[in-house]
Design a protein around this motif. Structure first.
Motif, short mmCIF file in Angstrom:
data_model
loop_
_atom_site.label_atom_id
_atom_site.label_comp_id
_atom_site.label_asym_id
_atom_site.label_seq_id
_atom_site.Cartn_x
_atom_site.Cartn_y
_atom_site.Cartn_z
N GLU A 119 0.82 -1.22 0.00
CA GLU A 119 0.00 0.00 0.00
C GLU A 119 0.85 1.27 0.00
N VAL A 120 2.14 1.14 -0.34
CA VAL A 120 3.12 2.22 -0.27
C VAL A 120 3.00 3.03 1.03
N SER A 121 2.72 2.33 2.13
CA SER A 121 2.60 3.01 3.42
C SER A 121 3.97 3.49 3.93
N HIS A 122 5.04 3.02 3.28
CA HIS A 122 6.36 3.49 3.69
C HIS A 122 6.52 4.99 3.47
N THR A 123 5.77 5.56 2.53
CA THR A 123 5.91 6.99 2.25
C THR A 123 5.47 7.82 3.45
N ASP A 124 4.32 7.49 4.03
CA ASP A 124 3.84 8.22 5.21
C ASP A 124 4.71 7.91 6.42
N SER A 125 5.20 6.68 6.48
CA SER A 125 6.02 6.27 7.63
C SER A 125 7.31 7.07 7.70
N VAL A 126 7.91 7.34 6.56
CA VAL A 126 9.14 8.14 6.56
C VAL A 126 8.87 9.53 7.10
N ARG A 127 7.73 10.09 6.75
CA ARG A 127 7.37 11.42 7.29
C ARG A 127 7.21 11.37 8.80
N ALA B 290 8.22 -11.57 4.93
CA ALA B 290 8.96 -10.30 5.04
C ALA B 290 9.42 -10.11 6.47
N ALA B 291 10.46 -9.33 6.64
CA ALA B 291 11.08 -9.15 7.96
C ALA B 291 10.60 -7.92 8.70
N ALA B 292 9.93 -7.01 8.01
CA ALA B 292 9.47 -5.78 8.66
C ALA B 292 8.30 -5.20 7.90
N ILE B 293 7.53 -4.36 8.59
CA ILE B 293 6.43 -3.65 7.95
C ILE B 293 6.36 -2.26 8.53
N LEU B 294 6.17 -1.27 7.68
CA LEU B 294 6.07 0.13 8.10
C LEU B 294 4.62 0.58 7.99
N GLY B 295 4.10 1.14 9.05
CA GLY B 295 2.73 1.62 9.00
C GLY B 295 1.75 0.47 9.05
#
Length: 532
Positions: free
Chosen positions: A231-239, A311-316
């Protein structure tokens, strides 16, 4: 859960927000007491307390009715069994039965919109700021509860603190019943702690250490995805990791920058040098194999991929509560795994407890039985038999009490037909009845730590009215999907050119108008709420 955009401003003040925070804090004591000393005999069928007679006065229960109850998400396998047990009590005490309906998580937002616009009879439906509660209330989708509460649910009215009733008002009317359990729904990094220890990798507690962790996984576990994300949630997570953005979960919409310490300074993140730098980093992540190619075409959610061990990790997508549930489920299926969690508030320096509008239930205008619906919801919240049954299932079948006070799932996450909070009943949590797995203490400890850095929630109370730019909003979403999502996915080689093209298309779709109008509404909200 996926969050939606927020709608129409409600006039809460900073003083009210602070009092809400204080009210939530006082409630946390009850939560911890409930978690450590729950009643031993908590099964609705074996409770030693006598069945309660209906305390409802002033409503007509002479006619048998079936209530239509709508919850978001996927239905548990044992739903029919739980429903039958609930209906035995509801029929006797309210002369009503209940049909529990679920949307599934696939296109839930479109289904939700259809439910409220089609006119089909619905008696109770979940609400939150991310389901656009304020906007639907303003548009007349829900019945006001002010006059119904004292008549149909006086116990519920007294149970919910007055500050919470005030906080969920839209145009001075109550349209939803708020949950009162204090929680933090900020996201964070969930990761395989056992693999981190095995390969002596750093804890992913910052952007730098996250990249080091992902590189270590890529090197030592070449058949495993370092990062689960569809879900490209990594984009918000970086913020969330790298800025003090005003909200502690999800994002500020339309590519805007609003920082907690300077909420009146609204700028555009999209098209900025920082945006370009972040997109170049996502391109490098794709080149390093941190996440899969064309992730947006993958049907499985990142959460499912992570839980399956791919997978080893999940962001958001993993707030402390969901992480706690994930630990219980993973432990039942993979006892040799160990999960770790790094909350974003620890990285950005502050947290905010949820606003009362975050979890609630409303009565749509299409309801044929509003009084009976509210009387039933009172039972769900305040009657232990209903509450425990719908939150944890049947004792001896779905769960048992361990050491006299802890929740223990029977079987595993696949064989158990009703796991903890299996109905997604976040809105009717009652701190007096809540049961926690032993491992859940880690989540409660996280909440204690977040209490120490907590600031009032000044974002979730804001609502957005997009009436004047509805067409532009729809056009912008299509532009995002076509031009921004591939950049976020790291699939565009010429990142600078790709961003330039996206900004051109976004402005043509009406981005400037949207950002200007949103900013205007936000500043008005700050003025009305006395937030500087």
């Amino acid at each position: 859960m996926r969050k939606g955009n927020k709608l129409l401003t409600i006039g809460t003040s900073l003083l009210l927000t602070a009092s809400l925070f204080a009210g939530c804090s006082s409630n946390s004591t009850n939560t911890k007491e409930a978690s450590s000393e729950p009643t031993k005999n908590s099964n609705s069928n074996t409770s030693t307390s006598a069945p309660e007679t209906s305390e409802v006065t002033g409503i007509d229960t002479s006619k048998k009715v079936e209530l239509q109850f709508y919850m978001l998400g996927d239905a548990p396998k044992d739903l029919k069994i739980i429903e039958d047990e609930v209906n035995k009590m509801a029929l006797e005490e309210l002369n009503a039965t209940v049909k529990f309906n679920f949307t599934t998580w696939t296109d839930w937002d479109q289904k939700y919109k259809l439910l409220l616009s089609s006119g089909q009879p619905i008696d109770l439906i979940f609400t939150a700021e991310w389901t656009n509660y304020q906007s639907y209330a303003m548009k007349g989708a829900f019945l006001p509860l002010d006059d119904l509460l004292p008549k149909a649910a006086p116990k519920l009215q007294a149970y919910v603190p007055q500050d919470f009733w005030e906080a969920v008002k839209v145009n001075k009317k109550i349209y939803t019943v708020p949950a009162i359990w204090k929680e933090y729904v900020n996201d964070g990094i969930a990761y395989r702690e056992d693999l981190r220890k095995k390969y002596n990798l750093p804890k992913p507690e910052s952007l730098e250490t996250l990249e080091q962790y992902l590189e270590g996984i890529r090197k030592n576990e070449p058949d495993m995805l370092p990062l689960a994300d569809t879900e490209v949630s990594h984009t918000d997570s970086v913020r969330q990791m790298t800025t003090k953005t005003v909200n502690t979960n999800d994002k500020v919409p339309y590519g805007l920058n609003i920082m907690y310490d300077t909420p009146r300074e609204v700028t555009s993140y999209w098209g900025s040098p920082q945006h370009l730098e972040d997109l170049k980093m996502f391109r490098s992540w794709q080149e390093k194999g941190f996440f899969m190619k064309n992730m947006l075409n993958i049907k499985d959610s990142g959460t499912d991929i992570f839980a399956a061990g791919k997978a080893a990790a999940i962001l958001g997508g993993e707030n402390p509560n969901r992480f706690g549930d994930a630990v219980v489920k993973v432990k039942s299926l993979h006892p040799d795994w160990e999960l770790g969690y790094s909350p974003y508030p620890n990285m950005k320096g502050f947290s905010s407890p949820v606003h009362p509008i975050h979890n609630g239930f409303a009565i749509p205008r299409s309801s044929k039985n509003p009084e009976r619906a509210l009387a039933f919801y009172e039972k769900l919240v305040t009657d232990k038999r209903y509450n425990v049954l719908t939150q944890y299932g049947i004792e001896g079948k779905n769960f048992e009490i361990e050491d006299g006070k802890y929740y223990k799932m029977l079987g595993d996450a696949q064989s158990n037909g009703f796991t903890r909070e299996g109905m997604n009943g976040w809105a009717w949590r009652n701190p007096e009845f809540m049961l926690f797995d032993k491992s859940y203490q880690a989540v409660l400890d996280m909440f204690d730590e977040m209490d120490k850095i907590a600031k009032p929630n000044i974002f979730q109370g804001f609502g957005e009215d997009w009436t004047s730019y509805q067409a532009e909003k729809a056009a912008l979403l299509q532009v995002e999907k076509q031009y921004l999502y591939p950049l976020n996915d790291g699939m565009v080689k010429d990142v600078e050119g790709g961003l330039k093209l996206f900004m051109e298309k976004a402005k043509k779709a009406g981005l400037d108008k949207i950002q200007a109008e949103y900013t205007k509404q936000w500043i008005k909200y700050l003025d009305d709420s006395n937030i500087q």
